[in-house]
Design a protein around this motif. Structure first.
Motif, PDB file in Angstrom:
ATOM      1  N   ASP A  67       2.503  -4.660 -10.607  1.00 50.10           N
ATOM      2  CA  ASP A  67       1.841  -3.554 -11.289  1.00 50.10           C
ATOM      3  C   ASP A  67       1.282  -2.563 -10.272  1.00 50.10           C
ATOM      4  OD1 ASP A  67       2.362  -4.661 -13.715  1.00 50.10           O
ATOM      5  OD2 ASP A  67       0.383  -5.622 -13.927  1.00 50.10           O
ATOM      6  N   PRO A  68       1.541  -1.266 -10.474  1.00 51.22           N
ATOM      7  CA  PRO A  68       0.924  -0.257  -9.607  1.00 51.22           C
ATOM      8  C   PRO A  68      -0.538  -0.063  -9.988  1.00 51.22           C
ATOM      9  CG  PRO A  68       2.250   0.807 -11.287  1.00 51.22           C
ATOM     10  CD  PRO A  68       2.457  -0.669 -11.461  1.00 51.22           C
ATOM     11  N   LEU A  69      -1.340   0.268  -9.019  1.00 57.54           N
ATOM     12  CA  LEU A  69      -2.774   0.462  -9.249  1.00 57.54           C
ATOM     13  C   LEU A  69      -3.241   1.669  -8.470  1.00 57.54           C
ATOM     14  CD1 LEU A  69      -5.420  -0.737 -10.474  1.00 57.54           C
ATOM     15  CD2 LEU A  69      -5.715  -1.959  -8.317  1.00 57.54           C
ATOM     16  N   GLU A  70      -3.911   2.561  -9.177  1.00 59.30           N
ATOM     17  CA  GLU A  70      -4.478   3.742  -8.531  1.00 59.30           C
ATOM     18  C   GLU A  70      -5.993   3.612  -8.542  1.00 59.30           C
ATOM     19  OE1 GLU A  70      -4.927   8.452  -9.473  1.00 59.30           O
ATOM     20  OE2 GLU A  70      -2.898   7.620  -9.544  1.00 59.30           O
ATOM     21  N   LEU A 119       0.870  -1.169   0.000  1.00 59.34           N
ATOM     22  CA  LEU A 119       0.000   0.000   0.000  1.00 59.34           C
ATOM     23  C   LEU A 119       0.915   1.230   0.000  1.00 59.34           C
ATOM     24  CD1 LEU A 119      -2.785   1.266   0.161  1.00 59.34           C
ATOM     25  CD2 LEU A 119      -2.686   1.050   2.637  1.00 59.34           C
ATOM     26  N   ASP A 120       0.975   1.863  -1.135  1.00 53.88           N
ATOM     27  CA  ASP A 120       1.929   2.960  -1.304  1.00 53.88           C
ATOM     28  C   ASP A 120       1.460   4.214  -0.583  1.00 53.88           C
ATOM     29  OD1 ASP A 120       4.005   4.500  -2.114  1.00 53.88           O
ATOM     30  OD2 ASP A 120       3.461   4.562  -4.237  1.00 53.88           O
ATOM     31  N   THR A 121       0.433   4.847  -1.112  1.00 54.26           N
ATOM     32  CA  THR A 121      -0.110   6.062  -0.485  1.00 54.26           C
ATOM     33  C   THR A 121      -1.618   6.024  -0.574  1.00 54.26           C
ATOM     34  OG1 THR A 121       0.019   7.311  -2.562  1.00 54.26           O
ATOM     35  CG2 THR A 121       1.931   7.440  -1.058  1.00 54.26           C
ATOM     36  N   ALA A 122      -2.252   6.860   0.213  1.00 49.69           N
ATOM     37  CA  ALA A 122      -3.707   6.960   0.176  1.00 49.69           C
ATOM     38  C   ALA A 122      -4.109   8.318   0.713  1.00 49.69           C
ATOM     39  CB  ALA A 122      -4.346   5.850   1.003  1.00 49.69           C
ATOM     40  N   ASP A 123      -5.155   8.882   0.104  1.00 51.00           N
ATOM     41  CA  ASP A 123      -5.744  10.120   0.619  1.00 51.00           C
ATOM     42  C   ASP A 123      -7.241  10.024   0.421  1.00 51.00           C
ATOM     43  OD1 ASP A 123      -6.297  10.817  -2.093  1.00 51.00           O
ATOM     44  OD2 ASP A 123      -4.259  11.604  -2.285  1.00 51.00           O
ATOM     45  N   ALA A 124      -7.958  11.089   0.691  1.00 53.44           N
ATOM     46  CA  ALA A 124      -9.422  11.039   0.620  1.00 53.44           C
ATOM     47  C   ALA A 124      -9.939  10.813  -0.787  1.00 53.44           C
ATOM     48  CB  ALA A 124     -10.012  12.335   1.194  1.00 53.44           C
ATOM     49  N   GLY A 125      -9.068  10.915  -1.793  1.00 56.11           N
ATOM     50  CA  GLY A 125      -9.531  10.747  -3.173  1.00 56.11           C
ATOM     51  C   GLY A 125      -9.004   9.515  -3.874  1.00 56.11           C
ATOM     52  N   HIS A 126      -7.852   8.990  -3.439  1.00 55.39           N
ATOM     53  CA  HIS A 126      -7.241   7.884  -4.154  1.00 55.39           C
ATOM     54  C   HIS A 126      -6.503   6.946  -3.190  1.00 55.39           C
ATOM     55  CE1 HIS A 126      -7.712  10.988  -7.274  1.00 55.39           C
ATOM     56  NE2 HIS A 126      -7.756   9.979  -8.140  1.00 55.39           N
ATOM     57  N   VAL A 127      -6.353   5.692  -3.651  1.00 51.17           N
ATOM     58  CA  VAL A 127      -5.508   4.723  -2.976  1.00 51.17           C
ATOM     59  C   VAL A 127      -4.522   4.186  -4.014  1.00 51.17           C
ATOM     60  CG1 VAL A 127      -5.402   2.491  -1.807  1.00 51.17           C
ATOM     61  CG2 VAL A 127      -7.273   4.055  -1.310  1.00 51.17           C
ATOM     62  N   HIS A 128      -3.251   4.188  -3.670  1.00 49.55           N
ATOM     63  CA  HIS A 128      -2.210   3.718  -4.582  1.00 49.55           C
ATOM     64  C   HIS A 128      -1.643   2.407  -4.041  1.00 49.55           C
ATOM     65  CE1 HIS A 128      -2.164   7.659  -6.642  1.00 49.55           C
ATOM     66  NE2 HIS A 128      -2.425   8.129  -5.421  1.00 49.55           N
ATOM     67  N   LEU A 129      -1.758   1.351  -4.849  1.00 49.60           N
ATOM     68  CA  LEU A 129      -1.310   0.014  -4.454  1.00 49.60           C
ATOM     69  C   LEU A 129      -0.284  -0.513  -5.430  1.00 49.60           C
ATOM     70  CD1 LEU A 129      -4.758  -1.713  -3.803  1.00 49.60           C
ATOM     71  CD2 LEU A 129      -3.087  -1.154  -2.045  1.00 49.60           C
ATOM     72  N   VAL A 130       0.557  -1.421  -4.946  1.00 50.70           N
ATOM     73  CA  VAL A 130       1.390  -2.242  -5.818  1.00 50.70           C
ATOM     74  C   VAL A 130       0.959  -3.687  -5.587  1.00 50.70           C
ATOM     75  CG1 VAL A 130       3.713  -2.980  -6.418  1.00 50.70           C
ATOM     76  CG2 VAL A 130       3.308  -0.621  -5.688  1.00 50.70           C
TER      77      VAL A 130
END
Length: 260
Positions: free
Chosen positions: A147-150, A131-142
């Protein structure tokens, strides 16, 4: 009037049933089944029928008891092997585990992170994602394949605090899953050895099966059954000589089912 007719019909039906029962037990002409002068012959037939039924019933109950023990031993064996197999399955793949937090398209489980995107749900081993980063609008996963996933979150549905709480839960879950995998892998050899031992431990089941075979052989040669059979056949000979018709062989009251 209708009630009287109903009673008469019932009485006639009962009488017909009694007559049919008599015909089955004492076949031949009606006089042999009902006349008092043949009562001794009917009692002779009844006595030997009853002795044969009793002998057969006792014999089959003995076989049933041994069969129940054999079935129970086989079920216990299957239970032990099945439990050992399930232990190995859980160690190799514990599945999702209990459900945890949910954030939009993401649902956290003890061992999996589940994504639902465009109506398609996928499971990902928790110890293999990032779990790379996350905020109220998006979650960024590997994902495990690298593969990265937004993932966009529904606007205004989650606060920053809710997102961060989910991030903490996921990272804690990842840490647990990474610790748990080597623990499970370390337990596999012992679990596989326990399965091999459970599969090899057939002694109780084999003994119960052998005992069942012994009981069946004993009852096939049971002298009490053989004596009752001889007495019944002799009584049938006497009845057939009298009436010209041979009675049907009786069955025991207790019928033994086939073994599982």
């Amino acid at each position: 009037m209708g009630a009287v007719i109903g009673w008469l019909v019932a009485i006639v039906a009962a009488g017909a049933a009694v007559a049919a029962w008599h015909w089955l037990r004492y076949p031949g002409h009606w006089r042999f089944a009902f006349e008092p002068r043949h009562a001794d012959r009917r009692r002779d037939l009844d006595t030997h029928r009853r002795r044969l039924c009793t002998a057969l019933d006792v014999s089959r109950r003995a076989v049933d008891t041994a069969r129940v023990h054999a079935d129970g031993a086989a079920a216990a064996y299957r239970g032990r092997v099945g439990a050992a197999e399930r232990t190995i399955e859980r160690l190799r793949d514990p599945g999702r585990g209990p459900a945890g937090e949910t954030l939009g398209p993401l649902r956290l489980f003890t061992y999996r992170l589940v994504l639902t995107v465009d109506g398609r749900t996928t499971d990902h081993p928790l110890d293999l994602i990032w779990l790379d980063t996350a905020d109220a609008g998006h979650v960024h996963l590997v994902l495990p394949d690298g593969d990265p996933l937004e993932l966009p979150l529904p606007p205004g549905e989650f606060t920053e605090e809710q997102v961060q709480a989910f991030v903490v839960a996921v990272r804690n879950g990842v840490a647990f899953a990474k610790r748990d995998r080597p623990r499970r892998e370390a337990q596999l050899p012992a679990a596989e050895a326990a399965l091999a031992e459970a599969r090899a431990d057939t002694a109780a089941m084999e003994q119960a099966r052998e005992r069942l075979a012994e009981v069946r052989a004993e009852e096939d040669a049971n002298p009490k059954v053989a004596g009752a059979e001889e007495g019944w056949e002799a009584a049938c000979d006497r009845w057939q000589k009298l009436t010209g018709v041979r009675p049907r062989r009786p069955r025991a009251a207790h019928q033994s089912p086939e073994p599982a």
